[in-house]
Design a protein around this motif. Structure first.
Motif, PDB file in Angstrom:
ATOM      1  N   ASN A  36      15.652   2.817 -67.873  1.00  0.00           N
ATOM      2  CA  ASN A  36      16.142   1.309 -66.675  1.00  0.00           C
ATOM      3  C   ASN A  36      17.445   1.879 -65.847  1.00  0.00           C
ATOM      4  N   GLY A  39      19.962   4.482 -62.146  1.00  0.00           N
ATOM      5  CA  GLY A  39      20.716   4.827 -61.093  1.00  0.00           C
ATOM      6  C   GLY A  39      18.822   6.003 -59.683  1.00  0.00           C
ATOM      7  N   LYS A  40      18.377   5.948 -60.063  1.00  0.00           N
ATOM      8  CA  LYS A  40      17.223   6.374 -59.494  1.00  0.00           C
ATOM      9  C   LYS A  40      17.240   5.908 -58.261  1.00  0.00           C
TER      10      LYS A  40
HETATM   11  N1  LIG Z   1      22.327  -3.946 -54.752  1.00  0.00           N
HETATM   12  C1  LIG Z   1      23.275  -4.504 -56.243  1.00  0.00           C
HETATM   13  N2  LIG Z   1      24.228  -5.005 -56.234  1.00  0.00           N
HETATM   14  C2  LIG Z   1      24.659  -5.121 -57.493  1.00  0.00           C
HETATM   15  N3  LIG Z   1      24.350  -3.333 -58.252  1.00  0.00           N
HETATM   16  C3  LIG Z   1      22.981  -3.007 -58.716  1.00  0.00           C
HETATM   17  C4  LIG Z   1      22.289  -2.859 -56.392  1.00  0.00           C
HETATM   18  N4  LIG Z   1      21.650  -1.835 -56.752  1.00  0.00           N
HETATM   19  C5  LIG Z   1      21.689  -1.774 -58.327  1.00  0.00           C
HETATM   20  N5  LIG Z   1      23.191  -2.021 -59.108  1.00  0.00           N
HETATM   21  C6  LIG Z   1      22.926  -1.220 -60.147  1.00  0.00           C
HETATM   22  O1  LIG Z   1      23.050  -0.348 -60.128  1.00  0.00           O
HETATM   23  C7  LIG Z   1      22.218   0.204 -61.636  1.00  0.00           C
HETATM   24  C8  LIG Z   1      21.478   1.440 -60.959  1.00  0.00           C
HETATM   25  O2  LIG Z   1      20.081   1.028 -60.740  1.00  0.00           O
HETATM   26  P1  LIG Z   1      18.969   1.491 -60.276  1.00  0.00           P
HETATM   27  O3  LIG Z   1      18.388  -0.285 -59.521  1.00  0.00           O
HETATM   28  O4  LIG Z   1      18.978   2.588 -59.113  1.00  0.00           O
HETATM   29  O5  LIG Z   1      18.382   1.628 -61.022  1.00  0.00           O
HETATM   30  P2  LIG Z   1      17.011   2.846 -62.112  1.00  0.00           P
HETATM   31  O6  LIG Z   1      17.633   4.120 -62.407  1.00  0.00           O
HETATM   32  O7  LIG Z   1      15.992   2.336 -60.424  1.00  0.00           O
HETATM   33  O8  LIG Z   1      16.729   1.462 -62.739  1.00  0.00           O
HETATM   34  P3  LIG Z   1      14.600   1.432 -63.139  1.00  0.00           P
HETATM   35  O9  LIG Z   1      14.150   2.430 -63.739  1.00  0.00           O
HETATM   36  O10 LIG Z   1      14.759  -0.113 -63.867  1.00  0.00           O
HETATM   37  O11 LIG Z   1      13.963   1.293 -61.831  1.00  0.00           O
HETATM   38  C9  LIG Z   1      22.249  -0.679 -61.891  1.00  0.00           C
HETATM   39  O12 LIG Z   1      23.254  -1.270 -63.060  1.00  0.00           O
HETATM   40  C10 LIG Z   1      21.850  -1.555 -61.303  1.00  0.00           C
HETATM   41  O13 LIG Z   1      22.278  -3.016 -61.707  1.00  0.00           O
END
Ligand SMILES: Nc1ncnc2c1ncn2[C@@H]1O[C@H](COP(=O)(O)OP(=O)(O)OP(=O)(O)O)[C@@H](O)[C@H]1O
Length: 296
Positions: A36, A39-40
């Protein structure tokens, strides 16, 4: 078909992505694996032309995501869990709705019929999407993503919450798309699903730790650590205190271990193959800490 070079993304002072480079070729199911917050989703949003990168370049189907975001949006199929499915429309209406966004009036019906058939959704065509089981709704979400025949597919956790059989069915469909020539980028938390990808990037704290086939990534981990099993009643905590033991956790009637390469603890070790989870553990131990500067 999909290429990212040094892509970074900041949200205020927080670096969600840092210098990400990867390439997804036609016919490939490329997995983005990471915990989680790795950044995916941010990367998929950038590659979809929805979110501009702060730095770096990316192109999809030959289009630059920063300069031609609308072209990119039209060239891709995108499915994110089941958010894209309208529960109060029927299965057919959902597909028609999506197809109309991309295709001319004459092309809509044949595309919907073809997709209903390919995804085994024909018998549910008149059913409300909200009345489908979770697995079939996910299948509909995937069908919607491909109804207009995109050459590039972005699938963000397409099987979350599904039972193993439904997940397997979705993965068969994903591979069918790739075999038909699509470039597929898929995010997952599930290690068993990562095993089904042609190649993978391990994403951690916004950085790519490693890229390769599942076998290449395991070989990389084996070059940096030793993997073993020991049949024992001893607790993992006790084994972690042994010299050279990096990680220990219960497994069946014993304990699985990750050891330093030359470690010789006084234990009867049987060699074990690393899983992709082990690869992650080894690579994240190597100082690949999440980037500083973020509270989340
Ligand atoms: N619009 C935004 N504003 C501020 N921070 C953000 C925003 N979008 C994402 N983030 C932050 O960037 C980081 C990466 O988020 P992302 O959703 O890309 O992760 P992920 O790997 O897809 O996680 P998950 O498996 O939980 O979906 C996280 O710490 C998230 O809180």
């Amino acid at each position: 078909m999909v290429s990212a070079e040094g892509v970074s993304r900041r949200f205020g002072g927080f670096r969600a992505l840092e210098g990400v480079s990867l390439e997804v070729r036609p016919g490939e199911v490329f997995g983005l694996l990471g915990p989680n917050g790795a950044g995916k989703t941010t990367l998929i949003r950038i590659l979809s032309g929805v979110l501009p990168p702060s730095e770096g370049r990316a192109s999809v189907a030959g289009l630059d995501v920063r300069r031609q975001p609308d072209g990119v949006k039209a060239a891709i199929g995108y499915a994110t869990q089941e958010a894209s499915v309208y529960r109060d429309l029927t299965v057919r209406e959902n597909l028609e709705f999506r197809a109309r966004l991309y295709l001319g009036p004459k092309a809509v019906r044949p595309a919907v019929e073809r997709t209903l058939g390919r995804f085994g959704l024909g018998e549910f065509a008149q059913k409300l999407a909200g009345a489908l089981s979770g697995g079939w709704r996910q299948r509909l979400a995937l069908a919607q993503a491909v109804v207009h025949g995109p050459r590039v597919l972005f699938l963000d956790e397409p099987t979350t919450g599904l039972d193993p059989l439904s997940r397997r069915a979705i993965w068969d469909l994903i591979h069918e798309e790739a075999r038909a020539g699509a470039s597929v980028l898929v995010t997952t938390h599930y290690m068993d699903e990562a095993e089904r990808c042609t190649r993978l990037a391990l994403l951690y704290g916004g950085r790519v730790l490693a890229t390769g086939t599942p076998a290449e990534l395991k070989a990389l981990a084996q070059s940096q650590a030793r993997f073993a099993f020991v049949r024992t009643q001893a607790s993992p905590e006790a084994l972690r205190a042994q010299p050279g033991v990096l990680e220990a956790w219960p497994s069946g009637d014993g304990v699985r271990l990750i050891l330093e390469p030359g470690a010789q603890p006084p234990l009867e070790l049987a060699p074990a193959m690393p899983s992709l989870e082990d690869v992650f553990v080894v690579l994240t131990r190597q100082g690949a800490a999440p980037p500083a500067g973020g509270a989340r």
